[in-house]
Design an enzyme around this catalytic site. Structure first.
Site, mmCIF file in Angstrom:
data_model
loop_
_atom_site.group_PDB
_atom_site.id
_atom_site.type_symbol
_atom_site.label_atom_id
_atom_site.label_comp_id
_atom_site.label_asym_id
_atom_site.label_seq_id
_atom_site.Cartn_x
_atom_site.Cartn_y
_atom_site.Cartn_z
ATOM 1 N N SER A 148 0.084 -0.684 0.101
ATOM 2 C CA SER A 148 -0.013 0.147 0.018
ATOM 3 C C SER A 148 0.873 1.852 -0.032
ATOM 4 O O SER A 148 1.559 1.350 0.760
ATOM 5 C CB SER A 148 -0.916 0.435 1.468
ATOM 6 O OG SER A 148 -1.681 1.455 1.257
ATOM 7 N N TYR A 163 -1.430 -1.243 9.785
ATOM 8 C CA TYR A 163 -1.643 -0.553 8.618
ATOM 9 C C TYR A 163 -0.507 -1.029 7.998
ATOM 10 O O TYR A 163 0.129 -1.341 7.585
ATOM 11 C CB TYR A 163 -3.084 -0.561 7.917
ATOM 12 C CG TYR A 163 -2.688 -0.715 6.978
ATOM 13 C CD1 TYR A 163 -3.557 -1.933 6.476
ATOM 14 C CD2 TYR A 163 -2.706 0.676 5.477
ATOM 15 C CE1 TYR A 163 -3.894 -1.997 5.311
ATOM 16 C CE2 TYR A 163 -2.937 -0.402 4.289
ATOM 17 C CZ TYR A 163 -3.755 -0.980 4.255
ATOM 18 O OH TYR A 163 -3.774 -1.484 3.013
#
Length: 257
Positions: A148, A163
């Site tokens: 990401s 995350y």
């Protein structure tokens, strides 16, 4: 190293294919339409099995859904054993299963940290190891793991520290594995999405939120699952055999290397 040609009848394993508005389902549809047999995996067994049956009716290849807990080596092994028995040779893995975590750093509990790292980091290890064992034995494999932009810029999209940390680990992990398995004909790459219009961004994006996100990009829109699926399709292709340990930033210019 002996280079093995792609078999005409081949299978790709796609994880994270249960969410109705996730990247995984778009990847499954695109690859099945492109001639791949597809094993679609997700923790939500009912959802992914029904979805796979739906796609299987639309294409000339075979698409089968499997319920799996990617944090469990036993569960992953059961799924892959079934895949290897029911589908042609597994040539590729597109690993996109993961969870979000929008909790601010000072509010993150150890339980939340472990939940996210267990799925996003440990799950990546477990699935990759099981898939790559077979690829090494056969002398051919393509692996694409999803990271990401959050890993590269330290959040700032939707999810925060757990995350970002977990997705950063995917990059280091993939590069390290690529070093070890390249000599066996296996490539390992990363696709790192920016803002994509999926539910992992905290639910369906409104037009106002899309416009706000696009202001931080070099293009005039947020990403679509199709943008990620296209990159994955190329990286698992026979033509991509000289690309490994790479990070493809499919993010509209949010991260500029």
């Amino acid at each position: 190293m002996t280079q093995h040609a792609f078999p005409l009848d081949r299978t790709v394993v796609v994880t994270g294919a249960g969410s109705a508005r996730g990247i995984g389902r778009t990847v499954v549809r695109r690859l099945a339409a492109a001639g791949w047999n597809v094993a679609a995996l997700d923790i939500d067994a009912d959802a992914v099995i029904e979805f796979a049956k739906e796609v299987d009716k639309e294409v000339s290849t075979t698409v089968i859904g499997y319920g799996v807990d990617i944090t469990s080596p036993e569960s992953v092994d059961v799924a892959f054993t079934a895949i290897e028995a029911e589908l042609p040779t597994v040539v590729a893995l597109a690993h996109g299963a993961g969870v979000a975590s929008p909790v601010p750093f000072l509010d993150v509990t150890l339980a939340e940290w472990n939940r996210v790292l267990d799925i996003n980091s440990t799950g990546t290890f477990v699935v990759n190891q099981r898939a790559i064992r077979g690829m090494v034995e056969r002398g051919l494999g393509r692996v694409v793991n999803l990271s990401s932009a959050s890993a590269q810029i330290g959040g700032g999209t939707y999810s925060k520290t757990p995350y970002s940390a977990s997705k950063a680990s995917v990059i280091g992990f993939s590069r390290s594995v690529a070093r070890e398995v390249g000599k066996f004909g296996v490539t390992v790459n990363v696709v790192s999405p920016g803002p994509i219009d999926t539910d992992i961004m905290g639910g369906t994006l409104t037009d106002e939120r899309k416009a706000d996100m696009a202001r931080g990009l070099l293009v005039d829109r947020v990403g679509r699952p199709e943008d990620i699926a296209a990159a994955i399709e190329f990286l698992i292709s026979e033509d991509a055999g000289f690309i490994t340990a790479a990070v493809y930033n499919v993010n509209g210019g949010l991260v500029v290397n």
